[in-house]
Design a protein around this motif. Structure first.
Motif, PDB file in Angstrom:
ATOM      1  N   MET A 128       0.702  -1.047  -0.059  1.00 34.51           N
ATOM      2  CA  MET A 128      -0.086  -0.004   0.123  1.00 34.51           C
ATOM      3  C   MET A 128       0.928   1.120  -0.075  1.00 34.51           C
ATOM      4  SD  MET A 128      -2.753   1.696  -0.072  1.00 34.51           S
ATOM      5  CE  MET A 128      -4.469   0.304   0.678  1.00 34.51           C
ATOM      6  N   ARG A 129       2.014   1.195   0.835  1.00 32.02           N
ATOM      7  CA  ARG A 129       2.750   2.338   0.777  1.00 32.02           C
ATOM      8  C   ARG A 129       3.589   2.775  -0.501  1.00 32.02           C
ATOM      9  NH1 ARG A 129       2.166   6.602   3.166  1.00 32.02           N
ATOM     10  NH2 ARG A 129       3.290   7.564   1.430  1.00 32.02           N
ATOM     11  N   GLU A 130       3.753   1.679  -1.107  1.00 32.56           N
ATOM     12  CA  GLU A 130       4.429   1.817  -2.259  1.00 32.56           C
ATOM     13  C   GLU A 130       3.670   2.421  -3.393  1.00 32.56           C
ATOM     14  OE1 GLU A 130       6.061  -2.238  -3.090  1.00 32.56           O
ATOM     15  OE2 GLU A 130       7.927  -1.838  -2.031  1.00 32.56           O
ATOM     16  N   ALA A 131       2.335   1.848  -3.569  1.00 36.22           N
ATOM     17  CA  ALA A 131       1.161   2.129  -4.341  1.00 36.22           C
ATOM     18  C   ALA A 131       1.140   3.599  -4.106  1.00 36.22           C
ATOM     19  CB  ALA A 131      -0.108   1.506  -4.016  1.00 36.22           C
ATOM     20  N   VAL A 132       0.944   3.885  -2.851  1.00 33.36           N
ATOM     21  CA  VAL A 132       0.598   5.573  -2.351  1.00 33.36           C
ATOM     22  C   VAL A 132       1.889   6.335  -2.944  1.00 33.36           C
ATOM     23  CG1 VAL A 132       0.398   7.127  -0.519  1.00 33.36           C
ATOM     24  CG2 VAL A 132      -1.140   5.230  -0.553  1.00 33.36           C
ATOM     25  N   ASP A 133       3.134   5.955  -3.065  1.00 30.56           N
ATOM     26  CA  ASP A 133       4.200   6.709  -2.941  1.00 30.56           C
ATOM     27  C   ASP A 133       4.237   6.757  -4.578  1.00 30.56           C
ATOM     28  OD1 ASP A 133       5.018   6.956  -0.412  1.00 30.56           O
ATOM     29  OD2 ASP A 133       6.558   5.452  -0.606  1.00 30.56           O
ATOM     30  N   ARG A 134       4.052   5.758  -5.264  1.00 28.91           N
ATOM     31  CA  ARG A 134       4.139   5.945  -6.869  1.00 28.91           C
ATOM     32  C   ARG A 134       3.198   6.961  -7.239  1.00 28.91           C
ATOM     33  NH1 ARG A 134       3.019   0.406  -9.793  1.00 28.91           N
ATOM     34  NH2 ARG A 134       3.252   1.813 -11.392  1.00 28.91           N
ATOM     35  N   VAL A 135       1.937   6.987  -6.765  1.00 33.77           N
ATOM     36  CA  VAL A 135       0.866   8.146  -7.157  1.00 33.77           C
ATOM     37  C   VAL A 135       1.451   9.554  -6.592  1.00 33.77           C
ATOM     38  CG1 VAL A 135      -1.350   9.189  -6.754  1.00 33.77           C
ATOM     39  CG2 VAL A 135      -0.988   6.579  -6.976  1.00 33.77           C
ATOM     40  N   ILE A 136       2.351   9.498  -5.715  1.00 35.67           N
ATOM     41  CA  ILE A 136       2.902  10.990  -5.016  1.00 35.67           C
ATOM     42  C   ILE A 136       3.836  11.155  -6.059  1.00 35.67           C
ATOM     43  CG2 ILE A 136       4.001  11.993  -3.302  1.00 35.67           C
ATOM     44  CD1 ILE A 136       2.111  10.499  -1.234  1.00 35.67           C
ATOM     45  N   THR A 137       4.765  10.182  -6.627  1.00 35.68           N
ATOM     46  CA  THR A 137       5.850  10.595  -7.386  1.00 35.68           C
ATOM     47  C   THR A 137       5.209  11.243  -8.721  1.00 35.68           C
ATOM     48  OG1 THR A 137       6.943   8.777  -6.632  1.00 35.68           O
ATOM     49  CG2 THR A 137       7.679   9.296  -8.773  1.00 35.68           C
ATOM     50  N   GLU A 138       4.057  10.907  -8.938  1.00 33.70           N
ATOM     51  CA  GLU A 138       3.245  11.523 -10.277  1.00 33.70           C
ATOM     52  C   GLU A 138       2.884  13.044  -9.915  1.00 33.70           C
ATOM     53  OE1 GLU A 138       3.386  10.319 -13.378  1.00 33.70           O
ATOM     54  OE2 GLU A 138       4.476   8.443 -12.823  1.00 33.70           O
ATOM     55  N   GLY A 139       3.244  13.381  -8.938  1.00 31.38           N
ATOM     56  CA  GLY A 139       2.880  14.686  -8.772  1.00 31.38           C
ATOM     57  C   GLY A 139       1.154  14.981  -8.136  1.00 31.38           C
ATOM     58  N   ILE A 140       0.443  13.664  -7.791  1.00 27.54           N
ATOM     59  CA  ILE A 140      -0.933  14.081  -7.234  1.00 27.54           C
ATOM     60  C   ILE A 140      -0.800  13.238  -5.761  1.00 27.54           C
ATOM     61  CG2 ILE A 140      -2.767  12.539  -7.530  1.00 27.54           C
ATOM     62  CD1 ILE A 140      -1.678  11.961 -10.400  1.00 27.54           C
ATOM     63  N   HIS A 141      -1.574  14.227  -5.057  1.00 29.80           N
ATOM     64  CA  HIS A 141      -1.765  13.841  -3.712  1.00 29.80           C
ATOM     65  C   HIS A 141      -2.537  12.490  -3.432  1.00 29.80           C
ATOM     66  CE1 HIS A 141      -2.624  14.565   0.577  1.00 29.80           C
ATOM     67  NE2 HIS A 141      -3.705  14.148   0.394  1.00 29.80           N
ATOM     68  N   ALA A 142      -2.124  11.549  -2.656  1.00 28.59           N
ATOM     69  CA  ALA A 142      -2.839  10.290  -2.559  1.00 28.59           C
ATOM     70  C   ALA A 142      -2.639   9.710  -1.129  1.00 28.59           C
ATOM     71  CB  ALA A 142      -1.884   9.422  -3.370  1.00 28.59           C
ATOM     72  N   GLU A 143      -3.742   8.933  -0.804  1.00 30.25           N
ATOM     73  CA  GLU A 143      -3.665   8.505   0.504  1.00 30.25           C
ATOM     74  C   GLU A 143      -4.116   7.027   0.389  1.00 30.25           C
ATOM     75  OE1 GLU A 143      -8.255   9.783   2.067  1.00 30.25           O
ATOM     76  OE2 GLU A 143      -6.391  10.914   2.463  1.00 30.25           O
ATOM     77  N   GLY A 144      -3.917   6.202   1.212  1.00 32.59           N
ATOM     78  CA  GLY A 144      -4.268   4.703   1.302  1.00 32.59           C
ATOM     79  C   GLY A 144      -4.890   4.343   2.479  1.00 32.59           C
ATOM     80  N   ALA A 145      -5.873   3.341   2.460  1.00 38.98           N
ATOM     81  CA  ALA A 145      -6.583   3.014   3.594  1.00 38.98           C
ATOM     82  C   ALA A 145      -7.000   1.483   3.566  1.00 38.98           C
ATOM     83  CB  ALA A 145      -7.895   3.672   4.039  1.00 38.98           C
ATOM     84  N   PHE A 146      -7.030   0.807   4.473  1.00 37.75           N
ATOM     85  CA  PHE A 146      -7.504  -0.858   4.407  1.00 37.75           C
ATOM     86  C   PHE A 146      -8.773  -0.662   5.435  1.00 37.75           C
ATOM     87  CE2 PHE A 146      -3.038  -1.569   4.098  1.00 37.75           C
ATOM     88  CZ  PHE A 146      -2.920  -2.441   3.292  1.00 37.75           C
ATOM     89  N   LYS A 147      -9.937  -1.132   4.895  1.00 37.20           N
ATOM     90  CA  LYS A 147     -11.211  -1.365   5.774  1.00 37.20           C
ATOM     91  C   LYS A 147     -11.512  -2.519   5.703  1.00 37.20           C
ATOM     92  CE  LYS A 147     -11.805   3.243   5.645  1.00 37.20           C
ATOM     93  NZ  LYS A 147     -11.637   3.978   6.737  1.00 37.20           N
ATOM     94  N   TYR A 148     -11.584  -3.282   6.943  1.00 38.64           N
ATOM     95  CA  TYR A 148     -12.007  -4.520   7.233  1.00 38.64           C
ATOM     96  C   TYR A 148     -13.489  -5.067   7.595  1.00 38.64           C
ATOM     97  CZ  TYR A 148      -6.951  -4.915   7.341  1.00 38.64           C
ATOM     98  OH  TYR A 148      -5.658  -5.158   7.151  1.00 38.64           O
ATOM     99  N   GLY A 149     -13.796  -5.947   7.344  1.00 37.45           N
ATOM    100  CA  GLY A 149     -15.276  -6.323   7.754  1.00 37.45           C
ATOM    101  C   GLY A 149     -15.944  -6.513   6.508  1.00 37.45           C
ATOM    102  N   ASP A 150     -17.275  -6.298   6.454  1.00 38.78           N
ATOM    103  CA  ASP A 150     -18.345  -6.331   5.210  1.00 38.78           C
ATOM    104  C   ASP A 150     -17.589  -5.310   4.361  1.00 38.78           C
ATOM    105  OD1 ASP A 150     -20.849  -7.120   3.990  1.00 38.78           O
ATOM    106  OD2 ASP A 150     -21.223  -5.087   4.279  1.00 38.78           O
ATOM    107  N   LYS A 151     -17.414  -5.905   3.097  1.00 38.54           N
ATOM    108  CA  LYS A 151     -17.006  -4.908   1.986  1.00 38.54           C
ATOM    109  C   LYS A 151     -18.003  -3.896   1.748  1.00 38.54           C
ATOM    110  CE  LYS A 151     -13.853  -8.418   0.421  1.00 38.54           C
ATOM    111  NZ  LYS A 151     -13.205  -9.168  -0.982  1.00 38.54           N
ATOM    112  N   ALA A 152     -19.360  -4.282   1.508  1.00 34.37           N
ATOM    113  CA  ALA A 152     -20.172  -3.022   1.193  1.00 34.37           C
ATOM    114  C   ALA A 152     -20.281  -2.118   2.016  1.00 34.37           C
ATOM    115  CB  ALA A 152     -21.637  -3.849   0.849  1.00 34.37           C
TER     116      ALA A 152
END
Length: 142
Positions: free
Chosen positions: A59-83
């Protein structure tokens, strides 16, 4: 409440498809938007397993890749019922411009007719923005 216009990249089952991440970045650049990466892994492990640390790193690598492109980014994990987790995350994003699908199942019309028990079928009527499903392009030889 999150500021700015957002693109939501929805991932599930601990997969980080390259084509979905690239699509979210390209769309965010075109729309002058930020990227939120939401991973819906389902149930939370009972103890901190090495595999869970690997997910944090991915997740950190994915967020960092977006930030490297000059775009503000954040990542989150949400557990439990997906809907439920998805809808709660949407409620925190009043400036959502588009959703990029990165789940392992296709979410087209044909898919929804066959798999109405998928969690996304439960929430599709609540989505008020476009949903983009990236397609991996295969280059032909010759």
């Amino acid at each position: 409440m999150m500021p700015g216009q957002w693109i939501l990249l929805v991932l599930e089952d601990n997969l980080f498809p390259e084509e979905s991440l690239c699509c979210a970045v390209k769309l965010a650049k075109r729309m002058n938007a930020w990227v939120s990466i939401l991973m819906l892994p389902g149930t939370k492990p009972t103890d901190r397993q090495p595999h869970e640390r690997d997910l944090d790193i991915m997740m950190r690598e994915a967020v960092d890749r977006v930030i490297t492109e000059g775009i503000h980014a954040e990542g989150a994990f949400k557990y439990g019922d997906k809907a439920s987790a998805f809808l709660k995350h949407l409620a925190m994003m009043p400036s959502l411009r588009a959703i990029v699908w990165g789940g392992k199942y296709e979410i087209g019309v044909r898919f929804m007719r066959k798999r109405e028990n998928h969690w996304f079928a439960k929430v599709k009527s609540a989505i008020q923005c476009p949903v983009v499903r990236p397609v991996l392009k295969v280059k032909s030889i010759g």
